[in-house]
Motif scaffolding. Structure first.
Motif, PDB file in Angstrom:
ATOM      1  N   ALA A 289       0.826  -1.213   0.000  1.00  0.00           N
ATOM      2  CA  ALA A 289       0.000   0.000   0.000  1.00  0.00           C
ATOM      3  C   ALA A 289       0.859   1.261   0.000  1.00  0.00           C
ATOM      4  CB  ALA A 289      -0.930   0.004   1.207  1.00  0.00           C
ATOM      5  N   LEU A 290       2.036   1.170   0.604  1.00  0.00           N
ATOM      6  CA  LEU A 290       2.936   2.321   0.673  1.00  0.00           C
ATOM      7  C   LEU A 290       3.992   2.300  -0.427  1.00  0.00           C
ATOM      8  CD1 LEU A 290       3.536   2.320   4.539  1.00  0.00           C
ATOM      9  CD2 LEU A 290       1.969   3.795   3.262  1.00  0.00           C
ATOM     10  N   ASP A 291       3.933   1.270  -1.271  1.00  0.00           N
ATOM     11  CA  ASP A 291       4.922   1.097  -2.337  1.00  0.00           C
ATOM     12  C   ASP A 291       6.335   1.017  -1.756  1.00  0.00           C
ATOM     13  OD1 ASP A 291       5.757   0.720  -4.942  1.00  0.00           O
ATOM     14  OD2 ASP A 291       5.984   2.854  -5.359  1.00  0.00           O
ATOM     15  N   VAL A 292       6.468   0.200  -0.720  1.00  0.00           N
ATOM     16  CA  VAL A 292       7.753   0.022  -0.042  1.00  0.00           C
ATOM     17  C   VAL A 292       8.371  -1.294  -0.481  1.00  0.00           C
ATOM     18  CG1 VAL A 292       8.865  -0.373   2.197  1.00  0.00           C
ATOM     19  CG2 VAL A 292       7.107   1.393   1.956  1.00  0.00           C
ATOM     20  N   SER A 293       9.608  -1.252  -0.919  1.00  0.00           N
ATOM     21  CA  SER A 293      10.305  -2.478  -1.321  1.00  0.00           C
ATOM     22  C   SER A 293      11.558  -2.745  -0.504  1.00  0.00           C
ATOM     23  CB  SER A 293      10.685  -2.402  -2.808  1.00  0.00           C
ATOM     24  OG  SER A 293      11.498  -1.272  -3.060  1.00  0.00           O
ATOM     25  N   ASP A 294      12.057  -1.751   0.217  1.00  0.00           N
ATOM     26  CA  ASP A 294      13.269  -1.945   1.010  1.00  0.00           C
ATOM     27  C   ASP A 294      12.977  -2.818   2.225  1.00  0.00           C
ATOM     28  OD1 ASP A 294      14.380  -0.236  -0.783  1.00  0.00           O
ATOM     29  OD2 ASP A 294      15.141   1.195   0.700  1.00  0.00           O
ATOM     30  N   ALA A 295      13.897  -3.710   2.526  1.00  0.00           N
ATOM     31  CA  ALA A 295      13.817  -4.556   3.714  1.00  0.00           C
ATOM     32  C   ALA A 295      15.078  -4.360   4.543  1.00  0.00           C
ATOM     33  CB  ALA A 295      13.663  -6.019   3.328  1.00  0.00           C
ATOM     34  N   ILE A 296      14.936  -4.450   5.850  1.00  0.00           N
ATOM     35  CA  ILE A 296      16.085  -4.263   6.728  1.00  0.00           C
ATOM     36  C   ILE A 296      16.041  -5.294   7.849  1.00  0.00           C
ATOM     37  CG2 ILE A 296      14.890  -2.523   8.124  1.00  0.00           C
ATOM     38  CD1 ILE A 296      17.668  -1.187   8.460  1.00  0.00           C
ATOM     39  N   ASP A 297      17.163  -5.894   8.115  1.00  0.00           N
ATOM     40  CA  ASP A 297      17.301  -6.846   9.209  1.00  0.00           C
ATOM     41  C   ASP A 297      17.852  -6.084  10.416  1.00  0.00           C
ATOM     42  OD1 ASP A 297      17.617  -8.972  10.878  1.00  0.00           O
ATOM     43  OD2 ASP A 297      18.894 -10.149   9.536  1.00  0.00           O
ATOM     44  N   ILE A 298      17.018  -5.835  11.397  1.00  0.00           N
ATOM     45  CA  ILE A 298      17.445  -5.073  12.572  1.00  0.00           C
ATOM     46  C   ILE A 298      18.388  -5.946  13.402  1.00  0.00           C
ATOM     47  CG2 ILE A 298      16.690  -3.980  14.712  1.00  0.00           C
ATOM     48  CD1 ILE A 298      14.107  -3.236  13.259  1.00  0.00           C
ATOM     49  N   PRO A 299      19.640  -5.534  13.581  1.00  0.00           N
ATOM     50  CA  PRO A 299      20.605  -6.400  14.258  1.00  0.00           C
ATOM     51  C   PRO A 299      20.320  -6.555  15.744  1.00  0.00           C
ATOM     52  CG  PRO A 299      21.570  -4.248  13.816  1.00  0.00           C
ATOM     53  CD  PRO A 299      20.233  -4.258  13.141  1.00  0.00           C
ATOM     54  N   ARG A 300      20.529  -7.767  16.235  1.00  0.00           N
ATOM     55  CA  ARG A 300      20.515  -8.104  17.662  1.00  0.00           C
ATOM     56  C   ARG A 300      19.155  -7.872  18.319  1.00  0.00           C
ATOM     57  NH1 ARG A 300      26.284  -6.251  20.167  1.00  0.00           N
ATOM     58  NH2 ARG A 300      25.715  -7.918  21.628  1.00  0.00           N
ATOM     59  N   ALA A 301      18.090  -7.985  17.530  1.00  0.00           N
ATOM     60  CA  ALA A 301      16.743  -7.793  18.070  1.00  0.00           C
ATOM     61  C   ALA A 301      16.405  -8.860  19.105  1.00  0.00           C
ATOM     62  CB  ALA A 301      15.715  -7.800  16.944  1.00  0.00           C
ATOM     63  N   ALA A 302      16.858 -10.097  18.890  1.00  0.00           N
ATOM     64  CA  ALA A 302      16.580 -11.165  19.853  1.00  0.00           C
ATOM     65  C   ALA A 302      17.221 -10.853  21.204  1.00  0.00           C
ATOM     66  CB  ALA A 302      17.077 -12.501  19.320  1.00  0.00           C
ATOM     67  N   GLU A 303      18.421 -10.276  21.201  1.00  0.00           N
ATOM     68  CA  GLU A 303      19.068  -9.898  22.455  1.00  0.00           C
ATOM     69  C   GLU A 303      18.318  -8.750  23.132  1.00  0.00           C
ATOM     70  OE1 GLU A 303      23.576  -9.720  22.213  1.00  0.00           O
ATOM     71  OE2 GLU A 303      23.037 -10.079  20.104  1.00  0.00           O
ATOM     72  N   ALA A 304      17.778  -7.864  22.332  1.00  0.00           N
ATOM     73  CA  ALA A 304      16.996  -6.765  22.900  1.00  0.00           C
ATOM     74  C   ALA A 304      15.760  -7.294  23.611  1.00  0.00           C
ATOM     75  CB  ALA A 304      16.598  -5.782  21.804  1.00  0.00           C
ATOM     76  N   ARG A 305      15.102  -8.265  22.982  1.00  0.00           N
ATOM     77  CA  ARG A 305      13.922  -8.844  23.621  1.00  0.00           C
ATOM     78  C   ARG A 305      14.301  -9.556  24.918  1.00  0.00           C
ATOM     79  NH1 ARG A 305      11.082 -14.450  22.867  1.00  0.00           N
ATOM     80  NH2 ARG A 305       9.195 -14.055  24.053  1.00  0.00           N
ATOM     81  N   ALA A 306      15.379 -10.322  24.894  1.00  0.00           N
ATOM     82  CA  ALA A 306      15.816 -11.032  26.100  1.00  0.00           C
ATOM     83  C   ALA A 306      16.180 -10.052  27.208  1.00  0.00           C
ATOM     84  CB  ALA A 306      17.009 -11.924  25.770  1.00  0.00           C
ATOM     85  N   SER A 307      16.840  -8.966  26.847  1.00  0.00           N
ATOM     86  CA  SER A 307      17.211  -7.961  27.844  1.00  0.00           C
ATOM     87  C   SER A 307      15.971  -7.285  28.431  1.00  0.00           C
ATOM     88  CB  SER A 307      18.132  -6.918  27.210  1.00  0.00           C
ATOM     89  OG  SER A 307      19.342  -7.511  26.784  1.00  0.00           O
ATOM     90  N   ALA A 308      14.976  -7.009  27.576  1.00  0.00           N
ATOM     91  CA  ALA A 308      13.727  -6.423  28.073  1.00  0.00           C
ATOM     92  C   ALA A 308      13.053  -7.355  29.074  1.00  0.00           C
ATOM     93  CB  ALA A 308      12.791  -6.121  26.909  1.00  0.00           C
ATOM     94  N   PHE A 309      13.084  -8.663  28.798  1.00  0.00           N
ATOM     95  CA  PHE A 309      12.528  -9.636  29.735  1.00  0.00           C
ATOM     96  C   PHE A 309      13.220  -9.549  31.088  1.00  0.00           C
ATOM     97  CE2 PHE A 309      10.268 -12.836  26.917  1.00  0.00           C
ATOM     98  CZ  PHE A 309       9.137 -12.904  27.709  1.00  0.00           C
ATOM     99  N   LEU A 310      14.550  -9.523  31.078  1.00  0.00           N
ATOM    100  CA  LEU A 310      15.301  -9.484  32.331  1.00  0.00           C
ATOM    101  C   LEU A 310      14.993  -8.226  33.132  1.00  0.00           C
ATOM    102  CD1 LEU A 310      18.776 -10.760  31.087  1.00  0.00           C
ATOM    103  CD2 LEU A 310      17.209 -11.960  32.612  1.00  0.00           C
ATOM    104  N   ILE A 311      14.968  -7.090  32.457  1.00  0.00           N
ATOM    105  CA  ILE A 311      14.696  -5.827  33.146  1.00  0.00           C
ATOM    106  C   ILE A 311      13.285  -5.819  33.719  1.00  0.00           C
ATOM    107  CG2 ILE A 311      14.399  -3.343  32.780  1.00  0.00           C
ATOM    108  CD1 ILE A 311      16.717  -3.590  30.701  1.00  0.00           C
ATOM    109  N   THR A 312      12.328  -6.302  32.920  1.00  0.00           N
ATOM    110  CA  THR A 312      10.938  -6.356  33.383  1.00  0.00           C
ATOM    111  C   THR A 312      10.815  -7.219  34.631  1.00  0.00           C
ATOM    112  OG1 THR A 312      10.119  -6.082  31.122  1.00  0.00           O
ATOM    113  CG2 THR A 312       8.592  -6.997  32.732  1.00  0.00           C
TER     114      THR A 312
END
Length: 461
Positions: A289-312
């Protein structure tokens, strides 16, 4: 005054009240009657502020009759997650323990701002106990039911807030988001939601969960209403030490700019790995719908989620440690056990998670040097059945509660602003898209959300 129309959107209501087409009191009475008639099936509300609502509505009608200028939310009914302090009510925070505590003597600051803008408070809304929840289920007050299919979850922890808006009881509601508690319910219930930048909105007068991750924000059925209420809520307050001293940046006038000229990418890798086909199809529809074709792999997202769990876990358990010692039987067992587990975490893990926060902030800053907005799924699935304990992710059954935030947690870990946008095919249950922007750029979130809304991705919701 006799009600001749019953407008639905917040902006429409405020205009109708200001013109005298409808009285604020008649609107409040109609909304309260609707709640009385239907909330038994939805279970969105834990408290109805009937007399207060009527008094506030009458004050609006008197002000109009006297020729006073009305606020931007004049006569608009709304409700708040029950972790917001409401004068005269206990601040339940979804718990049995708090319900027996003292009643609030003052309103939370965001409620004061809503009242100053002319909004009419109808009550407090159901939520997951102490906000530690992604389901919308509550052992003490019962589950909130998804108005789109009452056998299904609303998502949590702001489940009552989403249910109240999706059911049409109110056009807007306030919730909170620590790890996804606005974005998950918005996705499940087919709504728009906004988690602003961490520190943008003051949390003064709300019951905390995890101080270094807690955000407040609104739900609505349109992007225009979302922007309207967000503008009302903005402003610094020194009572919340993390509330930033930034100028009020009105987004209402920015929404119409749309997405032209913005550099937009779709998150891939981690953000596609465990989503069911419907969630990926919704993301692809949004990109198309937005005519978007670029894709990006956000680095270390799994570690960010794990860290959020620990802090929570660490911060939440520290907050509730005395309650866990004195009244363990009065917790939902699921909530209690997660807090107890958090109390056993080594301090070194918490410190490491907080240190990684700066690393991930830098990684996201580099990403946003190349793109203005990133699209990602809000949840890996659509709304599960109430009572369901597991979901299938990557071909494996995993615990539902722990995994509904896999795409939201990495984003709130570093406090980025996000708009949740619904995508729905025909009569199917909706999915949600996260529209993610750099810090303090809520305007970009809402511009892209408005473009997706205009594309008709959620017209059947």
């Amino acid at each position: 005054m006799t009600t001749t129309i019953r407008p639905n959107g917040a902006a429409e209501i405020a205009r109708a009240v200001a013109r005298g087409d409808v009285s604020a009191e008649d609107l409040a009475r109609a909304a309260l009657a609707d709640i009385d008639a239907r909330d038994g099936d939805i279970n969105a509300f834990t408290d109805i502020t009937r007399e207060r609502a009527l008094a506030e509505a009458r004050a609006i009608d008197r002000a109009r009759a006297e020729g006073q200028q009305l606020g931007p939310l004049a006569g608009v009914p709304y409700a708040v997650k029950n972790l917001y302090a409401v004068a005269g009510l206990p601040t339940r925070a979804g718990s049995k323990i708090n319900a027996a505590g003292p009643r609030a003597t003052d309103d939370a600051l965001l409620i004061e701002r809503m009242r100053a803008a002319g909004a009419v408070l109808l009550g407090a809304l159901n939520m997951g106990e102490y906000a530690y929840d992604f389901t919308g289920e509550n052992a003490h007050y019962g589950p909130s039911h998804n108005p789109l299919d009452t056998t299904r979850m609303t998502g949590g922890s702001s489940g009552g807030s989403a249910a109240a808006v999706a059911a049409g009881f109110v056009p807007i509601a306030l919730g909170s988001d620590t790890n996804g508690s606005i974005r998950v319910p918005a996705a499940f219930c087919g709504l728009y939601g906004l988690k602003p930048t961490y520190g943008r909105l003051p949390r003064t007068g709300t019951f905390p969960f995890c101080d270094s991750l807690d955000h407040l924000g609104p739900f609505a059925r349109s992007v225009a209403d979302l922007g309207l209420v967000y503008d009302v809520l903005q402003g610094h307050d020194a009572s919340d030490p993390v509330c930033a001293r930034r100028p009020v940046e009105h987004v209402t006038r920015e929404i119409a700019k749309g997405h032209d000229g913005l550099r937009i990418a779709v998150a891939t890798g981690y953000f596609r790995a465990d989503a069911e086909p419907g969630a990926l199809a919704a993301l692809d529809r949004a990109a198309q719908a937005l005519d978007v074709s670029d894709a990006i792999d956000i680095p270390r997202a799994a570690e960010a989620r794990a860290s959020a769990f620990l802090i929570t876990n660490a911060e939440g358990s520290a907050l509730h440690l005395e309650r866990l010692r004195r009244r363990p039987a009065d917790f939902d067992p699921d909530t209690r056990d997660r807090f107890l587990a958090g109390a056993l975490l080594p301090a070194s893990w918490y410190v490491a998670a907080q240190r990684f926060r700066r690393v991930f902030e830098d990684l996201m800053a580099e990403t946003f040097s190349r793109y203005d907005v990133i699209l990602a799924p809000a949840t890996p699935t659509s709304a599960p059945l109430i009572g369901q304990k597991t979901i299938s992710i990557g071909g494996k059954d995993v615990p539902l509660r722990a995994h509904m935030g896999i795409y939201t947690q990495p984003i709130s870990f570093v406090g980025l602003p996000v708009a949740a946008v619904p995508v729905r095919e025909a009569a199917a249950m909706p999915y949600g898209i996260q529209v993610i922007a750099p810090p303090w750029r809520e305007d970009l979130c809402l511009r892209v959300a408005a473009a997706l809304e205009a594309a008709g991705l959620a017209k059947s919701a």
